[in-house]
Design an enzyme around this catalytic site. Sequence first.
Site, PDB file in Angstrom:
ATOM      1  N   TRP A 191     -21.136 -32.574  76.343  1.00 25.01           N
ATOM      2  CA  TRP A 191     -22.549 -32.624  75.964  1.00 25.01           C
ATOM      3  C   TRP A 191     -23.444 -32.212  77.126  1.00 25.01           C
ATOM      4  O   TRP A 191     -24.406 -31.473  76.938  1.00 25.01           O
ATOM      5  CB  TRP A 191     -22.899 -34.022  75.451  1.00 25.01           C
ATOM      6  CG  TRP A 191     -22.449 -34.259  74.042  1.00 25.01           C
ATOM      7  CD1 TRP A 191     -21.439 -33.610  73.381  1.00 25.01           C
ATOM      8  CD2 TRP A 191     -22.989 -35.200  73.116  1.00 25.01           C
ATOM      9  NE1 TRP A 191     -21.317 -34.097  72.109  1.00 25.01           N
ATOM     10  CE2 TRP A 191     -22.249 -35.074  71.916  1.00 25.01           C
ATOM     11  CE3 TRP A 191     -23.995 -36.147  73.192  1.00 25.01           C
ATOM     12  CZ2 TRP A 191     -22.519 -35.856  70.787  1.00 25.01           C
ATOM     13  CZ3 TRP A 191     -24.264 -36.929  72.073  1.00 25.01           C
ATOM     14  CH2 TRP A 191     -23.536 -36.789  70.881  1.00 25.01           C
ATOM     15  N   ASP A 237     -19.515 -48.006  85.498  1.00 26.32           N
ATOM     16  CA  ASP A 237     -19.644 -48.721  84.227  1.00 26.32           C
ATOM     17  C   ASP A 237     -21.044 -49.320  84.160  1.00 26.32           C
ATOM     18  O   ASP A 237     -21.340 -50.284  84.864  1.00 26.32           O
ATOM     19  CB  ASP A 237     -18.577 -49.814  84.165  1.00 26.32           C
ATOM     20  CG  ASP A 237     -18.553 -50.551  82.838  1.00 26.32           C
ATOM     21  OD1 ASP A 237     -19.510 -50.393  82.045  1.00 26.32           O
ATOM     22  OD2 ASP A 237     -17.586 -51.298  82.595  1.00 26.32           O
ATOM     23  N   ASP A 285     -22.412 -40.508  73.367  1.00 24.05           N
ATOM     24  CA  ASP A 285     -21.171 -40.226  72.640  1.00 24.05           C
ATOM     25  C   ASP A 285     -20.103 -41.235  73.063  1.00 24.05           C
ATOM     26  O   ASP A 285     -18.912 -40.959  72.997  1.00 24.05           O
ATOM     27  CB  ASP A 285     -20.707 -38.796  72.935  1.00 24.05           C
ATOM     28  CG  ASP A 285     -19.732 -38.264  71.896  1.00 24.05           C
ATOM     29  OD1 ASP A 285     -19.873 -38.621  70.713  1.00 24.05           O
ATOM     30  OD2 ASP A 285     -18.823 -37.494  72.255  1.00 24.05           O
ATOM     31  N   LYS A 343     -23.416 -41.863  68.751  1.00 31.03           N
ATOM     32  CA  LYS A 343     -22.233 -41.991  67.901  1.00 31.03           C
ATOM     33  C   LYS A 343     -22.035 -43.453  67.528  1.00 31.03           C
ATOM     34  O   LYS A 343     -22.042 -44.328  68.390  1.00 31.03           O
ATOM     35  CB  LYS A 343     -20.989 -41.475  68.631  1.00 31.03           C
ATOM     36  CG  LYS A 343     -19.701 -41.694  67.832  1.00 31.03           C
ATOM     37  CD  LYS A 343     -18.556 -40.877  68.352  1.00 31.03           C
ATOM     38  CE  LYS A 343     -18.091 -41.288  69.730  1.00 31.03           C
ATOM     39  NZ  LYS A 343     -17.011 -40.429  70.218  1.00 31.03           N
TER      40      LYS A 343
END
Length: 208
Positions: free
Chosen positions: A64, A98, A123, A163
Amino acid sequence: MGKKRSVSSQRWLKEHFDDQFVQKAQKKGLRSRAVFKLEEIQKRDKLIKKGQTVVDLGAAPGGWSQYVADYFNGDGQIIACDILAMDPIAGVDFLQGDFREESVLEALLERIGGKNVDVVLSDMAPNMSGNGTVDQARSMYLVELALDMCHQVLKPGGSFAVKVFQGQGFESFLKDVRAAFNDVKTRKPESSRARSREVYLVATDYKL
């Protein structure tokens, strides 16, 4: 001797290598087939415009971000984050970590620099355990974090493409997205595998 692959993993491998979008991505030298999902969303919904600032969550391996960077051609800013490493892309400011961890989130927010983002892309998907209930809960947690990121960084009128896996928690999340954006559409790109429960929510005109 190596461990024998399960029937399900053999099926996935066959699907993967027979997949026209995998083959197309390989021929074009793209990082992943996921680029075609964003390309289709962009053609329909015109989320991304030159000169914008875009945040890409769950960016690795970079499909992306690569698509947006090519689209911008130097006219725009991309800030990407993933727990996994990603090979550099010209025009993309990548942070590995993270962002569920406070220190990583703070570093990401510092790079973004306030509520000046035009588009948040996500995503993200969890590492699948095979336990449907656990996997769904993990995936919903990630999309909720992505929506929270929107609240922290999006400009009024900004956009969000995420998503989401349909299942427990989906309707509640959809309600939350509708509360934050004036227009929300559900998309199932052609390049999304038919048997996958994944869909993409495309939300525009951020109002909070």
